[in-house]
Design an enzyme around this catalytic site. Structure first.
Site, short mmCIF file in Angstrom:
data_model
loop_
_atom_site.label_atom_id
_atom_site.label_comp_id
_atom_site.label_asym_id
_atom_site.label_seq_id
_atom_site.Cartn_x
_atom_site.Cartn_y
_atom_site.Cartn_z
N GLN A 1 -4.25 -1.37 9.85
CA GLN A 1 -4.20 -2.70 9.23
C GLN A 1 -4.79 -3.74 10.17
O GLN A 1 -4.42 -3.83 11.33
CB GLN A 1 -2.73 -3.04 8.87
CG GLN A 1 -2.55 -4.35 8.13
CD GLN A 1 -3.22 -4.35 6.76
OE1 GLN A 1 -3.14 -3.39 6.01
NE2 GLN A 1 -3.90 -5.44 6.42
N LYS B 1 0.85 -1.20 0.00
CA LYS B 1 0.00 0.00 0.00
C LYS B 1 0.88 1.25 0.00
O LYS B 1 0.62 2.20 -0.75
CB LYS B 1 -0.94 -0.01 1.23
CG LYS B 1 -2.04 -1.05 1.11
CD LYS B 1 -2.79 -1.26 2.42
CE LYS B 1 -3.76 -2.44 2.30
NZ LYS B 1 -4.42 -2.80 3.56
N ASP C 1 -10.81 3.16 4.46
CA ASP C 1 -11.07 1.72 4.34
C ASP C 1 -12.58 1.45 4.22
O ASP C 1 -12.98 0.36 3.82
CB ASP C 1 -10.54 0.98 5.58
CG ASP C 1 -9.27 0.18 5.27
OD1 ASP C 1 -9.02 -0.10 4.08
OD2 ASP C 1 -8.56 -0.17 6.23
#
Ligand code: NAD
Length: 293
Positions: free
Chosen positions: A97, A53, A120
């Site tokens: 994460q 990412k 997200d």
């Protein structure tokens, strides 16, 4: 018959290029989109996702704040960090994460993220907006699957989509998005409580697997001509591989490709799309800030 391979990398590249162009325009106005990436612990899969990412952000001309915390970080410490990131005007998006270590309540952490920075799309406000069809960040993997279907002109209007998996990050949101009017699929959701999974799968025009079970979907479960999207990413031991393992999806690729009309490979299918949609959300977060949305 042999299925057409869906090149997720190629489609993802187009989206990343578009995000890079938009980033350039923002930078000309003195704004560099920035994503704070928070990783707790050193789970090898999470480390590799975070690294990929951050590389993609850099390639698109965006900044990232790399925050790596030890496994024993407390929930309060993490909440304090999120609070600071929420208030930091340089930070447009925040990504924590997952999975987090067991002693940290994931729901509490996700809910602590400011919805305007929730790139997200996991915050309850983002999920609510998605379900109601209101503007907001869409979760990256489900959104990536929709873009794949659209880019390949796979017909969804009136199609029967079977979603295998009901997680909060893939199955549930994707099943919901597929019912949107502009997509218009009829959706069956399968999960561990489903009786006769094969029977449901065989009735799918579009079969999407997100179960985390290598080889779960075999050729006899696929209707000839169905489009098969494999979200699964599973590490299986392989002494012949350099790292001692290889990545496989939930679909028995070799068998199913002989039956399906379209199929995504693993890796190189849905995975690259997830990153591309994240990059797109980050640039969107920065644009919104500029527009005062
Ligand atoms: P999860 O473990 O949270 O959920 C799995 C779901 O599958 C559950 O709802 C469960 O009910 C269902 N399931 C499991 N076994 C089943 C079976 N035998 N029959 C029917 N249903 C079954 O997983 P997740 O977070 O949704 O991830 C699913 C897979 O997708 C994993 O392999 C994960 O690594 C992968 N993934 C990939 C990406 C990507 O970018 N490609 C992103 C997220 C997750």
């Amino acid at each position: 018959m042999s299925a057409q391979l869906i090149d997720g990398k190629l489609i993802a590249q187009k989206i990343r290029q578009d995000a890079a162009d938009r980033t350039q325009k923002l930078r000309a106005r003195g704004i560099q989109p920035c994503l704070a990436v928070v990783l707790v612990g050193e789970d090898p899969a999470s480390v590799s996702y975070v690294t990929a990412k951050e590389r993609a952000l850099e390639e698109a001309g965006m900044a990232s704040q790399d925050i790596r915390l030890p496994q024993e970080t407390s929930e309060i410490e993490l909440l304090t960090i999120i609070d600071k990131l929420n208030q930091d005007p340089q930070v447009h998006g925040i990504l924590v994460q997952l999975p987090l270590p067991k002693h940290i309540n994931e729901d509490r952490i996700i809910t602590a993220i400011e919805p305007a920075k929730d790139v997200d799309g996991f915050h309850p406000v983002s999920v609510g907006n998605m379900v109601l069809g209101r503007p907001g960040f869409l979760p990256c993997t489900p959104h990536g699957v929709l873009v794949l279907l659209r880019e390949l002109s796979i017909p969804t209007n009136g199609a029967h989509a079977v979603m295998v998996g009901r997680s909060n990050i893939v199955g549930k949101p994707l099943a919901n998005l597929l019912t949107r009017r502009d997509i218009n699929a009829t959706v069956t959701v399968c999960h561990t409580g489903t009786r006769d999974l094969a029977d449901h799968c065989r009735r799918a025009d579009i079969l999407i697997a997100a179960a985390g079970r290598p080889g779960l979907i075999t050729a006899d479960m696929v209707r000839p001509g169905a489009a098969v999207i494999d979200v699964g990413v599973n590490r299986v031991e392989d002494p012949a591989a350099k790292k001692g393992y290889r990545l496989v999806g939930d679909v028995d690729f070799e068998g199913v490709k002989e039956v399906a009309s379209f199929i995504t490979p693993v890796p190189g299918g849905v995975g690259p799309m997830t990153i591309a949609m994240l990059i797109q959300n980050v640039v969107q977060a920065a644009e919104h800030r500029l527009q005062g949305v």
